[in-house]
Write a protein that holds these residues in place. Structure first.
Motif, mmCIF file in Angstrom:
data_model
loop_
_atom_site.group_PDB
_atom_site.id
_atom_site.type_symbol
_atom_site.label_atom_id
_atom_site.label_comp_id
_atom_site.label_asym_id
_atom_site.label_seq_id
_atom_site.Cartn_x
_atom_site.Cartn_y
_atom_site.Cartn_z
ATOM 1 N N TYR A 160 0.857 -1.173 0.000
ATOM 2 C CA TYR A 160 0.000 0.000 0.000
ATOM 3 C C TYR A 160 0.902 1.235 0.000
ATOM 4 N N GLU A 161 0.682 2.089 -0.997
ATOM 5 C CA GLU A 161 1.525 3.272 -1.174
ATOM 6 C C GLU A 161 2.983 2.838 -1.172
ATOM 7 N N ASP A 162 3.788 3.302 -0.240
ATOM 8 C CA ASP A 162 5.217 2.960 -0.245
ATOM 9 C C ASP A 162 5.560 1.843 0.746
ATOM 10 N N LYS A 163 4.541 1.071 1.159
ATOM 11 C CA LYS A 163 4.767 0.048 2.175
ATOM 12 C C LYS A 163 4.480 -1.340 1.620
ATOM 13 N N ILE A 164 5.438 -2.239 1.807
ATOM 14 C CA ILE A 164 5.245 -3.663 1.546
ATOM 15 C C ILE A 164 5.151 -4.327 2.913
ATOM 16 N N TYR A 165 4.107 -5.145 3.106
ATOM 17 C CA TYR A 165 3.873 -5.646 4.460
ATOM 18 C C TYR A 165 3.451 -7.112 4.488
ATOM 19 N N ALA A 166 3.717 -7.710 5.646
ATOM 20 C CA ALA A 166 3.233 -9.035 6.010
ATOM 21 C C ALA A 166 2.732 -8.939 7.441
ATOM 22 N N VAL A 167 1.555 -9.466 7.679
ATOM 23 C CA VAL A 167 0.949 -9.395 9.006
ATOM 24 C C VAL A 167 0.405 -10.769 9.370
ATOM 25 N N ASN A 168 0.737 -11.230 10.559
ATOM 26 C CA ASN A 168 0.129 -12.426 11.135
ATOM 27 C C ASN A 168 -0.625 -11.976 12.374
ATOM 28 N N TYR A 169 -1.877 -12.427 12.488
ATOM 29 C CA TYR A 169 -2.588 -12.101 13.720
ATOM 30 C C TYR A 169 -3.328 -13.326 14.227
ATOM 31 N N SER A 170 -3.496 -13.364 15.538
ATOM 32 C CA SER A 170 -4.312 -14.402 16.165
ATOM 33 C C SER A 170 -5.180 -13.727 17.225
ATOM 34 N N ILE A 171 -6.393 -14.235 17.344
ATOM 35 C CA ILE A 171 -7.366 -13.644 18.258
ATOM 36 C C ILE A 171 -8.096 -14.776 18.970
ATOM 37 N N LEU A 172 -8.254 -14.615 20.275
ATOM 38 C CA LEU A 172 -9.080 -15.525 21.064
ATOM 39 C C LEU A 172 -10.383 -14.800 21.371
ATOM 40 N N ILE A 173 -11.503 -15.442 21.045
ATOM 41 C CA ILE A 173 -12.824 -14.814 21.145
ATOM 42 C C ILE A 173 -13.731 -15.755 21.928
ATOM 43 N N ASP A 174 -14.543 -15.214 22.832
ATOM 44 C CA ASP A 174 -15.473 -16.088 23.532
ATOM 45 C C ASP A 174 -16.684 -16.390 22.646
ATOM 46 N N LYS A 175 -17.594 -17.215 23.116
ATOM 47 C CA LYS A 175 -18.733 -17.651 22.304
ATOM 48 C C LYS A 175 -19.749 -16.527 22.059
ATOM 49 N N ASN A 176 -19.599 -15.385 22.745
ATOM 50 C CA ASN A 176 -20.438 -14.208 22.478
ATOM 51 C C ASN A 176 -19.767 -13.246 21.509
ATOM 52 N N TRP A 177 -18.669 -13.673 20.892
ATOM 53 C CA TRP A 177 -17.912 -12.876 19.916
ATOM 54 C C TRP A 177 -17.239 -11.663 20.556
ATOM 55 N N ILE A 178 -16.851 -11.807 21.819
ATOM 56 C CA ILE A 178 -16.129 -10.760 22.538
ATOM 57 C C ILE A 178 -14.657 -11.148 22.602
ATOM 58 N N ILE A 179 -13.804 -10.217 22.209
ATOM 59 C CA ILE A 179 -12.354 -10.443 22.197
ATOM 60 C C ILE A 179 -11.844 -10.688 23.611
ATOM 61 N N GLN A 180 -11.018 -11.718 23.759
ATOM 62 C CA GLN A 180 -10.350 -12.000 25.033
ATOM 63 C C GLN A 180 -8.871 -11.629 24.962
ATOM 64 N N SER A 181 -8.256 -11.872 23.796
ATOM 65 C CA SER A 181 -6.854 -11.496 23.618
ATOM 66 C C SER A 181 -6.544 -11.464 22.127
ATOM 67 N N PHE A 182 -5.463 -10.757 21.802
ATOM 68 C CA PHE A 182 -5.007 -10.724 20.416
ATOM 69 C C PHE A 182 -3.496 -10.578 20.363
ATOM 70 N N LEU A 183 -2.944 -11.017 19.246
ATOM 71 C CA LEU A 183 -1.521 -10.874 18.953
ATOM 72 C C LEU A 183 -1.415 -10.481 17.489
ATOM 73 N N ILE A 184 -0.736 -9.375 17.220
ATOM 74 C CA ILE A 184 -0.530 -8.922 15.845
ATOM 75 C C ILE A 184 0.974 -8.757 15.642
ATOM 76 N N GLU A 185 1.512 -9.540 14.695
ATOM 77 C CA GLU A 185 2.929 -9.443 14.349
ATOM 78 C C GLU A 185 2.996 -8.895 12.933
ATOM 79 N N SER A 186 3.695 -7.784 12.781
ATOM 80 C CA SER A 186 3.767 -7.170 11.453
ATOM 81 C C SER A 186 5.213 -6.934 11.048
ATOM 82 N N GLU A 187 5.415 -6.969 9.734
ATOM 83 C CA GLU A 187 6.688 -6.578 9.156
ATOM 84 C C GLU A 187 6.347 -5.639 8.010
ATOM 85 N N ILE A 188 6.740 -4.386 8.151
ATOM 86 C CA ILE A 188 6.447 -3.357 7.155
ATOM 87 C C ILE A 188 7.774 -2.778 6.696
ATOM 88 N N ASN A 189 8.052 -2.937 5.396
ATOM 89 C CA ASN A 189 9.340 -2.492 4.851
ATOM 90 C C ASN A 189 10.507 -2.981 5.712
#
Length: 183
Positions: A36-65
């Motif tokens: 996007y524009e001048d950025k080349i990126y890779a993103v891995n994310y993981s999310i733990l969600i309860d059965k009511n679709w409420i976020i409990q935790s998340f992890l976002i690992e990104s590599e941008i340029n």
């Protein structure tokens, strides 16, 4: 289990998305690559969600340029601990919005269970991955048809009518995302 691929139109990306379910929760793992524009990126994310679709935790690992970053978040009762620090500005927030994926729209869509022509404003932790910025925003969802929602970002007047499948996953987000494969 649900596996699908979204194409990012604006962000020139592909996302390989996987949802696993057990009796207590949903676990999401996903990989996004793009430019996007001048950025080349890779993103891995993981999310733990309860059965009511409420976020409990998340992890976002990104590599941008070639610059790597990690963002972690964990709900502890009504507070958020983000990168090991409590952030009171996010107290009582139950949703996140990750900029490069349409998946995070599924969270309020499935949690709110809106009837047709009803709407609800929500507070969301907005995560702008490409600019490494996180902030509170207010959004509104209005169910306009069985499989359509009007999404509004209250802060900047952005609006889009999102199409979803029977499970609340985005199939078309005009100008931004489109589901191109599913298993």
């Amino acid at each position: 289990m649900k596996t699908l691929i979204w194409q990012g139109i604006l962000f020139k990306s592909l996302e390989y998305f996987n949802l696993q379910s057990d009796d207590r929760s949903y676990t999401v793992t996903s990989k996004i690559i793009g430019s996007y524009e001048d950025k080349i990126y890779a993103v891995n994310y993981s999310i733990l969600i309860d059965k009511n679709w409420i976020i409990q935790s998340f992890l976002i690992e990104s590599e941008i340029n070639n610059r790597k970053r990690t963002l972690t978040g964990k709900r502890i009762q009504d507070q958020w601990e983000i990168n090991n620090a409590v952030h009171p500005e996010f107290n009582n927030f139950i949703f996140i919005d990750i900029s490069l994926t349409p998946f995070t729209n599924t969270l309020p869509i499935n949690n709110l269970k809106l009837s047709e022509n009803s709407s609800k404003k929500i507070d969301v932790i907005y995560i702008d991955v490409l600019n490494h910025h996180i902030r509170p925003v207010q959004q509104q969802y209005t169910r306009t048809a069985v499989n359509k929602y009007l999404y509004e970002n209250i802060e900047n007047d952005f609006k889009a009518e999102i199409s979803v499948d029977e499970k609340g996953f985005v199939t078309n987000y005009p100008g931004l995302f489109e589901k191109i494969a599913e298993h």
